[in-house]
Design a protein around this motif. Sequence first.
Motif, PDB file in Angstrom:
ATOM      1  N   GLU A   6      29.330  40.258  38.643  1.00  7.89           N
ATOM      2  CA  GLU A   6      29.913  41.594  38.578  1.00  7.89           C
ATOM      3  C   GLU A   6      31.063  41.734  39.573  1.00  7.89           C
ATOM      4  O   GLU A   6      32.067  42.371  39.275  1.00  7.89           O
ATOM      5  CB  GLU A   6      28.850  42.662  38.847  1.00  7.89           C
ATOM      6  N   ILE A   7      30.910  41.147  40.725  1.00  5.85           N
ATOM      7  CA  ILE A   7      31.981  41.208  41.728  1.00  5.85           C
ATOM      8  C   ILE A   7      33.213  40.463  41.218  1.00  5.85           C
ATOM      9  O   ILE A   7      34.340  40.914  41.402  1.00  5.85           O
ATOM     10  CB  ILE A   7      31.506  40.640  43.085  1.00  5.85           C
ATOM     11  N   ARG A   8      32.994  39.320  40.574  1.00  5.21           N
ATOM     12  CA  ARG A   8      34.120  38.564  39.996  1.00  5.21           C
ATOM     13  C   ARG A   8      34.849  39.403  38.954  1.00  5.21           C
ATOM     14  O   ARG A   8      36.071  39.408  38.898  1.00  5.21           O
ATOM     15  CB  ARG A   8      33.614  37.287  39.315  1.00  5.21           C
ATOM     16  N   LYS A   9      34.098  40.102  38.106  1.00  2.00           N
ATOM     17  CA  LYS A   9      34.689  40.879  37.024  1.00  2.00           C
ATOM     18  C   LYS A   9      35.437  42.106  37.533  1.00  2.00           C
ATOM     19  O   LYS A   9      36.459  42.473  36.983  1.00  2.00           O
ATOM     20  CB  LYS A   9      33.596  41.354  36.056  1.00  2.00           C
ATOM     21  N   ASN A  10      34.886  42.734  38.562  1.00  9.93           N
ATOM     22  CA  ASN A  10      35.412  44.028  38.973  1.00  9.93           C
ATOM     23  C   ASN A  10      35.480  44.131  40.498  1.00  9.93           C
ATOM     24  O   ASN A  10      34.852  45.010  41.098  1.00  9.93           O
ATOM     25  CB  ASN A  10      34.526  45.128  38.383  1.00  9.93           C
ATOM     26  N   SER A  11      36.237  43.254  41.110  1.00 10.45           N
ATOM     27  CA  SER A  11      36.292  43.204  42.576  1.00 10.45           C
ATOM     28  C   SER A  11      36.867  44.486  43.178  1.00 10.45           C
ATOM     29  O   SER A  11      36.431  44.916  44.249  1.00 10.45           O
ATOM     30  CB  SER A  11      37.074  41.983  43.049  1.00 10.45           C
ATOM     31  N   ASP A  12      37.827  45.099  42.493  1.00 10.31           N
ATOM     32  CA  ASP A  12      38.424  46.333  43.023  1.00 10.31           C
ATOM     33  C   ASP A  12      37.386  47.453  43.170  1.00 10.31           C
ATOM     34  O   ASP A  12      37.418  48.210  44.147  1.00 10.31           O
ATOM     35  CB  ASP A  12      39.572  46.813  42.131  1.00 10.31           C
ATOM     36  N   PHE A  13      36.484  47.525  42.229  1.00  8.03           N
ATOM     37  CA  PHE A  13      35.418  48.520  42.292  1.00  8.03           C
ATOM     38  C   PHE A  13      34.565  48.309  43.552  1.00  8.03           C
ATOM     39  O   PHE A  13      34.245  49.256  44.264  1.00  8.03           O
ATOM     40  CB  PHE A  13      34.546  48.432  41.033  1.00  8.03           C
ATOM     41  N   PHE A  14      34.208  47.061  43.820  1.00  8.13           N
ATOM     42  CA  PHE A  14      33.368  46.770  44.976  1.00  8.13           C
ATOM     43  C   PHE A  14      34.118  46.983  46.290  1.00  8.13           C
ATOM     44  O   PHE A  14      33.530  47.433  47.274  1.00  8.13           O
ATOM     45  CB  PHE A  14      32.800  45.353  44.880  1.00  8.13           C
ATOM     46  N   ILE A  15      35.396  46.681  46.294  1.00  4.04           N
ATOM     47  CA  ILE A  15      36.209  46.950  47.490  1.00  4.04           C
ATOM     48  C   ILE A  15      36.211  48.448  47.772  1.00  4.04           C
ATOM     49  O   ILE A  15      36.014  48.881  48.908  1.00  4.04           O
ATOM     50  CB  ILE A  15      37.649  46.405  47.314  1.00  4.04           C
ATOM     51  N   LYS A  16      36.406  49.224  46.728  1.00  3.43           N
ATOM     52  CA  LYS A  16      36.417  50.686  46.889  1.00  3.43           C
ATOM     53  C   LYS A  16      35.063  51.192  47.377  1.00  3.43           C
ATOM     54  O   LYS A  16      34.991  52.041  48.278  1.00  3.43           O
ATOM     55  CB  LYS A  16      36.788  51.358  45.562  1.00  3.43           C
ATOM     56  N   LYS A  17      33.992  50.692  46.810  1.00  5.19           N
ATOM     57  CA  LYS A  17      32.652  51.129  47.222  1.00  5.19           C
ATOM     58  C   LYS A  17      32.376  50.781  48.688  1.00  5.19           C
ATOM     59  O   LYS A  17      31.749  51.557  49.410  1.00  5.19           O
ATOM     60  CB  LYS A  17      31.569  50.513  46.327  1.00  5.19           C
ATOM     61  N   LEU A  18      32.833  49.618  49.121  1.00  7.16           N
ATOM     62  CA  LEU A  18      32.661  49.249  50.530  1.00  7.16           C
ATOM     63  C   LEU A  18      33.478  50.169  51.434  1.00  7.16           C
ATOM     64  O   LEU A  18      33.013  50.575  52.502  1.00  7.16           O
ATOM     65  CB  LEU A  18      33.059  47.792  50.767  1.00  7.16           C
ATOM     66  N   ARG A  19      34.680  50.489  50.998  1.00  9.91           N
ATOM     67  CA  ARG A  19      35.512  51.436  51.762  1.00  9.91           C
ATOM     68  C   ARG A  19      34.838  52.798  51.860  1.00  9.91           C
ATOM     69  O   ARG A  19      34.868  53.434  52.912  1.00  9.91           O
ATOM     70  CB  ARG A  19      36.886  51.592  51.109  1.00  9.91           C
ATOM     71  N   ASP A  20      34.245  53.232  50.752  1.00 11.49           N
ATOM     72  CA  ASP A  20      33.559  54.519  50.733  1.00 11.49           C
ATOM     73  C   ASP A  20      32.397  54.547  51.733  1.00 11.49           C
ATOM     74  O   ASP A  20      32.021  55.606  52.220  1.00 11.49           O
ATOM     75  CB  ASP A  20      33.031  54.846  49.334  1.00 11.49           C
ATOM     76  N   ARG A  21      31.853  53.385  52.016  1.00  7.23           N
ATOM     77  CA  ARG A  21      30.754  53.287  52.989  1.00  7.23           C
ATOM     78  C   ARG A  21      31.272  53.016  54.403  1.00  7.23           C
ATOM     79  O   ARG A  21      30.513  52.648  55.280  1.00  7.23           O
ATOM     80  CB  ARG A  21      29.805  52.171  52.585  1.00  7.23           C
ATOM     81  N   ASN A  22      32.578  53.150  54.565  1.00 10.87           N
ATOM     82  CA  ASN A  22      33.233  52.946  55.864  1.00 10.87           C
ATOM     83  C   ASN A  22      33.065  51.534  56.421  1.00 10.87           C
ATOM     84  O   ASN A  22      32.930  51.346  57.619  1.00 10.87           O
ATOM     85  CB  ASN A  22      32.744  53.975  56.895  1.00 10.87           C
ATOM     86  N   ILE A  23      33.068  50.576  55.547  1.00  8.45           N
ATOM     87  CA  ILE A  23      33.003  49.188  55.974  1.00  8.45           C
ATOM     88  C   ILE A  23      34.431  48.686  56.139  1.00  8.45           C
ATOM     89  O   ILE A  23      35.223  48.703  55.195  1.00  8.45           O
ATOM     90  CB  ILE A  23      32.219  48.325  54.964  1.00  8.45           C
ATOM     91  N   LYS A  24      34.732  48.279  57.358  1.00 10.25           N
ATOM     92  CA  LYS A  24      36.085  47.808  57.658  1.00 10.25           C
ATOM     93  C   LYS A  24      36.335  46.479  56.971  1.00 10.25           C
ATOM     94  O   LYS A  24      35.430  45.696  56.753  1.00 10.25           O
ATOM     95  CB  LYS A  24      36.262  47.645  59.168  1.00 10.25           C
ATOM     96  N   ASP A  25      37.580  46.225  56.671  1.00 15.14           N
ATOM     97  CA  ASP A  25      38.015  44.966  56.040  1.00 15.14           C
ATOM     98  C   ASP A  25      37.283  44.679  54.737  1.00 15.14           C
ATOM     99  O   ASP A  25      36.957  43.533  54.437  1.00 15.14           O
ATOM    100  CB  ASP A  25      37.838  43.786  57.001  1.00 15.14           C
ATOM    101  N   SER A  26      37.025  45.701  53.952  1.00 20.25           N
ATOM    102  CA  SER A  26      36.292  45.505  52.698  1.00 20.25           C
ATOM    103  C   SER A  26      37.025  44.562  51.751  1.00 20.25           C
ATOM    104  O   SER A  26      36.405  43.715  51.105  1.00 20.25           O
ATOM    105  CB  SER A  26      36.028  46.838  52.015  1.00 20.25           C
ATOM    106  N   GLU A  27      38.345  44.678  51.713  1.00 12.95           N
ATOM    107  CA  GLU A  27      39.116  43.789  50.842  1.00 12.95           C
ATOM    108  C   GLU A  27      39.000  42.341  51.317  1.00 12.95           C
ATOM    109  O   GLU A  27      38.824  41.420  50.515  1.00 12.95           O
ATOM    110  CB  GLU A  27      40.581  44.226  50.813  1.00 12.95           C
ATOM    111  N   LYS A  28      39.067  42.164  52.611  1.00 11.47           N
ATOM    112  CA  LYS A  28      38.945  40.822  53.188  1.00 11.47           C
ATOM    113  C   LYS A  28      37.563  40.224  52.909  1.00 11.47           C
ATOM    114  O   LYS A  28      37.441  39.048  52.565  1.00 11.47           O
ATOM    115  CB  LYS A  28      39.196  40.895  54.694  1.00 11.47           C
ATOM    116  N   ILE A  29      36.539  41.037  53.021  1.00 10.73           N
ATOM    117  CA  ILE A  29      35.165  40.581  52.766  1.00 10.73           C
ATOM    118  C   ILE A  29      35.010  40.120  51.322  1.00 10.73           C
ATOM    119  O   ILE A  29      34.496  39.031  51.052  1.00 10.73           O
ATOM    120  CB  ILE A  29      34.151  41.702  53.091  1.00 10.73           C
ATOM    121  N   ILE A  30      35.465  40.938  50.381  1.00 12.63           N
ATOM    122  CA  ILE A  30      35.330  40.603  48.963  1.00 12.63           C
ATOM    123  C   ILE A  30      36.179  39.384  48.611  1.00 12.63           C
ATOM    124  O   ILE A  30      35.723  38.476  47.898  1.00 12.63           O
ATOM    125  CB  ILE A  30      35.694  41.813  48.063  1.00 12.63           C
ATOM    126  N   ASN A  31      37.407  39.336  49.115  1.00 12.61           N
ATOM    127  CA  ASN A  31      38.260  38.176  48.838  1.00 12.61           C
ATOM    128  C   ASN A  31      37.676  36.890  49.416  1.00 12.61           C
ATOM    129  O   ASN A  31      37.746  35.829  48.786  1.00 12.61           O
ATOM    130  CB  ASN A  31      39.677  38.412  49.358  1.00 12.61           C
TER     131      ASN A  31
END
Length: 103
Positions: A6-31
């Motif tokens: 699911e993360i492979r298919k829709n990484s932007d969604f997961f990046i956004k959800k991590l940001r919503d949870r105030n997790i720093k560097d969410s894009e870096k984590i997912i990438n």
Amino acid sequence: MLDIKEIRKNSDFFIKKLRDRNIKDSEKIINNLLKIDSDYRKKLEENQNLLAERNKISKELGINKKDKNKFEKLSKKVTEIKDKSSIIENDVLKLKKDIDLIL
């Protein structure tokens, strides 16, 4: 636990959800997760190819039992493939652990 497919298919969604949870560097984590996953899948494929080659050579060993030179060459090649495969399997296990830790 999250599903890597699911993360492979829709990484932007997961990046956004991590940001919503105030997790720093969410894009870096997912990438980083996606890169590790890509390396993991490449290593798996490489190991599968080695095992297929080993199986093919093992069949040839049975056919060439009487030809000592050919048999020894094939035996040596099988041993080399086993060694490479063992190294790759260790890499695969490490990458899998890394993926599981992130997820």
